[in-house]
Design a protein around this motif. Structure first.
Motif, mmCIF file in Angstrom:
data_model
loop_
_atom_site.group_PDB
_atom_site.id
_atom_site.type_symbol
_atom_site.label_atom_id
_atom_site.label_comp_id
_atom_site.label_asym_id
_atom_site.label_seq_id
_atom_site.Cartn_x
_atom_site.Cartn_y
_atom_site.Cartn_z
ATOM 1 N N GLY A 357 0.821 -1.211 0.000
ATOM 2 C CA GLY A 357 0.000 0.000 0.000
ATOM 3 C C GLY A 357 0.849 1.253 0.000
ATOM 4 N N LYS A 358 1.914 1.266 0.848
ATOM 5 C CA LYS A 358 2.776 2.445 0.920
ATOM 6 C C LYS A 358 3.524 2.651 -0.393
ATOM 7 N N SER A 359 4.023 1.558 -0.994
ATOM 8 C CA SER A 359 4.783 1.690 -2.241
ATOM 9 C C SER A 359 3.927 2.278 -3.352
ATOM 10 N N PHE A 360 2.699 1.776 -3.477
ATOM 11 C CA PHE A 360 1.821 2.326 -4.504
ATOM 12 C C PHE A 360 1.393 3.745 -4.155
ATOM 13 N N ALA A 361 1.300 4.053 -2.864
ATOM 14 C CA ALA A 361 0.999 5.427 -2.477
ATOM 15 C C ALA A 361 2.131 6.361 -2.907
ATOM 16 N N VAL A 362 3.392 5.912 -2.709
ATOM 17 C CA VAL A 362 4.544 6.735 -3.089
ATOM 18 C C VAL A 362 4.568 6.968 -4.600
ATOM 19 N N VAL A 363 4.362 5.892 -5.372
ATOM 20 C CA VAL A 363 4.344 6.034 -6.837
ATOM 21 C C VAL A 363 3.174 6.912 -7.266
ATOM 22 N N THR A 364 2.031 6.754 -6.605
ATOM 23 C CA THR A 364 0.879 7.583 -6.942
ATOM 24 C C THR A 364 1.130 9.037 -6.604
ATOM 25 N N ILE A 365 1.921 9.290 -5.553
ATOM 26 C CA ILE A 365 2.311 10.671 -5.264
ATOM 27 C C ILE A 365 3.042 11.256 -6.474
ATOM 28 N N GLY A 366 3.938 10.459 -7.071
ATOM 29 C CA GLY A 366 4.599 10.921 -8.287
ATOM 30 C C GLY A 366 3.604 11.245 -9.381
ATOM 31 N N ILE A 367 2.632 10.353 -9.570
ATOM 32 C CA ILE A 367 1.601 10.582 -10.590
ATOM 33 C C ILE A 367 0.824 11.859 -10.294
ATOM 34 N N MET A 368 0.461 12.030 -9.030
ATOM 35 C CA MET A 368 -0.363 13.183 -8.663
ATOM 36 C C MET A 368 0.416 14.496 -8.717
ATOM 37 N N LEU A 369 1.713 14.441 -8.387
ATOM 38 C CA LEU A 369 2.519 15.657 -8.546
ATOM 39 C C LEU A 369 2.572 16.068 -10.018
ATOM 40 N N GLY A 370 2.738 15.094 -10.898
ATOM 41 C CA GLY A 370 2.688 15.400 -12.327
ATOM 42 C C GLY A 370 1.344 15.961 -12.733
ATOM 43 N N SER A 371 0.276 15.393 -12.154
ATOM 44 C CA SER A 371 -1.072 15.879 -12.439
ATOM 45 C C SER A 371 -1.304 17.277 -11.875
ATOM 46 N N THR A 372 -0.609 17.581 -10.768
ATOM 47 C CA THR A 372 -0.711 18.919 -10.182
ATOM 48 C C THR A 372 0.010 19.947 -11.044
ATOM 49 N N ILE A 373 1.181 19.576 -11.535
ATOM 50 C CA ILE A 373 2.017 20.488 -12.308
ATOM 51 C C ILE A 373 1.433 20.767 -13.688
ATOM 52 N N ALA A 374 0.984 19.712 -14.365
ATOM 53 C CA ALA A 374 0.661 19.825 -15.790
ATOM 54 C C ALA A 374 -0.444 20.821 -16.122
ATOM 55 N N PRO A 375 -1.646 20.758 -15.498
ATOM 56 C CA PRO A 375 -2.718 21.662 -15.952
ATOM 57 C C PRO A 375 -2.385 23.144 -15.854
ATOM 58 N N PRO A 376 -1.902 23.653 -14.700
ATOM 59 C CA PRO A 376 -1.609 25.097 -14.674
ATOM 60 C C PRO A 376 -0.431 25.482 -15.552
ATOM 61 N N VAL A 377 0.626 24.664 -15.577
ATOM 62 C CA VAL A 377 1.813 25.008 -16.366
ATOM 63 C C VAL A 377 1.488 25.034 -17.849
ATOM 64 N N PHE A 378 0.832 24.001 -18.333
ATOM 65 C CA PHE A 378 0.545 23.955 -19.769
ATOM 66 C C PHE A 378 -0.608 24.887 -20.137
ATOM 67 N N GLY A 379 -1.517 25.151 -19.187
ATOM 68 C CA GLY A 379 -2.522 26.183 -19.434
ATOM 69 C C GLY A 379 -1.872 27.537 -19.606
ATOM 70 N N TYR A 380 -0.873 27.830 -18.766
ATOM 71 C CA TYR A 380 -0.129 29.083 -18.890
ATOM 72 C C TYR A 380 0.607 29.147 -20.232
ATOM 73 N N LEU A 381 1.248 28.043 -20.618
ATOM 74 C CA LEU A 381 1.962 28.026 -21.899
ATOM 75 C C LEU A 381 1.011 28.286 -23.068
ATOM 76 N N ILE A 382 -0.187 27.718 -22.977
ATOM 77 C CA ILE A 382 -1.164 27.949 -24.047
ATOM 78 C C ILE A 382 -1.577 29.417 -24.082
ATOM 79 N N ASP A 383 -1.851 29.990 -22.903
ATOM 80 C CA ASP A 383 -2.248 31.406 -22.843
ATOM 81 C C ASP A 383 -1.153 32.325 -23.376
ATOM 82 N N GLN A 384 0.118 32.004 -23.087
ATOM 83 C CA GLN A 384 1.224 32.898 -23.427
ATOM 84 C C GLN A 384 1.826 32.630 -24.803
ATOM 85 N N PHE A 385 1.938 31.367 -25.194
ATOM 86 C CA PHE A 385 2.694 31.022 -26.411
ATOM 87 C C PHE A 385 1.883 30.251 -27.449
#
Length: 424
Positions: A357-385
């Motif tokens: 459970g902990k191992s999959f939680a750790v890997v899922t944290i990686g997935i969720m951090l990517g999910s946290t980063i992607a929408p605002p960052v790429f939304g900003y890139l779309i708005d600007q560039f």
């Protein structure tokens, strides 16, 4: 290959089939929650008078709360009871969806997204230990692929459901999302009741001893942190999951925007393309399960990321006609999904006793951090560039995922020793 995977699962003992079937259904519902907003981003932007970057933040908030609550739910699943973890997360996720449906302002939309994130956080830490303890080693990769198949269908459903409902007079996106929330509440009741009645403690119970639970809170925290640092292989897989999720969530969030802005494809057709991307992905995850069981996880992951890099680069160039671009998005769905069951199998094999459970939680944290980063960052890139530049950036991130996979295959001895388990 796909038929073989589904056939193997149908022949499983009743208790195992219940776990695989209902957990896959739970993943279907869970994944519907994750893609409620991408099909209607342009509608929400107009209604709440906010930019794509701000809507990206709303998507990121869901992923952030998901990340924060991964380890607490992992601890609950490993030390107490997986059914309780699954029930709490299932009801919270559905409540969050209903909050989104009735949100009177952008602020309340963000609150609903945060609640969804907390609910979604409990699924992987509960799902994977249940699947691991319920299924034999020889078909675990295929069980993971069926599970991921349910998740891919969950991703595919919202664009169709939302598009179908809002075409009716007097019905809006709120009715569509509210419908998903009601379905989630019903499923939470069903899966909790069935698991409570049908599964024994050898599947739903904790993976740790009473002695482990007797330590004080601070001692347990220190022990968890020490074990986390010691699991360097799991941490590297989590890094890979972060990079891959950044590329994948950028695609999932802004495919509709890319098609409507670059090719001026109507919103309904663009949403159907997003659904098609997830449907081809569902075929990819089933194929990946058989490939992972027959070979080892790393080569399957490498093929997935190389293919994703190439296809996204071609899409970003915008040189292909609209119909070809749609076909390329469908191909992306299949190729990128090969990675999921392979990564799951890798994580499970690298996990020590009592730490699944902990191992999959750790890997899922990686997935969720990517999910946290992607929408605002790429939304900003779309708005600007512009959306084309943003998709070139997606291709660059996919190339980084390819490089990390090569590093995993070459430098981690524990992974290179993971030979395929003989098939029955």
């Amino acid at each position: 290959m796909v038929g073989t995977t589904l056939g193997d699962v149908r022949r499983l003992p009743r208790e195992v089939a219940i776990v695989v079937g209902l957990i896959s259904g739970s993943q279907f519902v869970n994944h519907m929650y994750l893609v409620l907003l991408p099909p209607i981003l342009t509608i929400l932007s107009d209604e709440f008078e906010v930019s794509l970057a701000l809507l990206g933040i709303a998507l990121g908030v869901q992923a952030l709360t998901n990340t924060v609550f991964q380890l607490p739910f992992g601890y609950l699943a490993d030390h107490y009871d997986r059914t309780i973890a699954l029930a709490v997360s299932s009801f919270l996720g559905a409540i969050g969806v209903l909050v989104v449906a009735i949100s009177p302002s952008f602020g309340w939309l963000v609150v609903g997204q945060a609640i969804i994130g907390i609910g979604v956080a409990g699924h992987h830490p509960a799902h994977y230990p249940l699947l691991t303890d319920a299924t034999p080693d020889s078909i675990r990769g295929r069980a993971f692929s069926v599970y991921n198949f349910g998740g891919m269908l969950g991703f595919a459903a919202p664009p169709v459901i939302i598009t179908a409902i809002i075409t009716f007079p007097d019905l809006t996106w709120r009715h569509a999302i509210g419908t998903v929330g009601i379905v989630g509440i019903v499923y939470a009741v069903v899966v909790t009741a069935v698991f409570a009645r049908s599964l024994g403690r050898e599947i739903t119970g904790p993976n740790v001893t009473d002695t482990d639970q007797a330590d004080g809170i601070l001692d347990r925290v220190r022990a968890e942190l020490r074990s986390l640092v010691a699991d360097s292989e799991i941490l590297i897989v989590a890094v890979l999951a972060l990079v891959a999720a950044t590329a994948n969530w950028a695609l999932s969030s802004y495919t509709v925007v890319f098609l409507t802005e670059t090719y001026e494809i109507p919103l309904e057709q663009a949403n159907l393309t997003l659904t098609g991307l997830f449907l081809t992905g569902s075929v990819g995850v089933l194929a990946s399960g058989s490939l992972t069981d027959r070979f080892s996880p790393a080569p399957v992951m490498l093929v997935s990321f190389v293919g994703l890099t190439v296809l996204v680069g071609v899409i970003a160039s915008s040189l292909a006609p609209a119909i070809v671009a749609i076909g390329l998005f469908l191909a992306v769905g299949a190729v990128r999904s090969l990675e999921g069951p392979a990564r799951d199998t890798l994580t499970e094999r690298l996990s020590g006793d009592g730490t699944v459970g902990k191992s999959f939680a750790v890997v899922t944290i990686g997935i969720m951090l990517g999910s946290t980063i992607a929408p605002p960052v790429f939304g900003y890139l779309i708005d600007q560039f512009g959306v084309q530049a943003a998709f070139f950036a997606v291709g660059a991130v996919a190339a980084i995922a390819t490089a990390v996979t090569v590093m995993i295959a070459l430098r981690i001895d524990a992974i290179s020793d993971l030979e395929p388990i003989p098939l029955d």
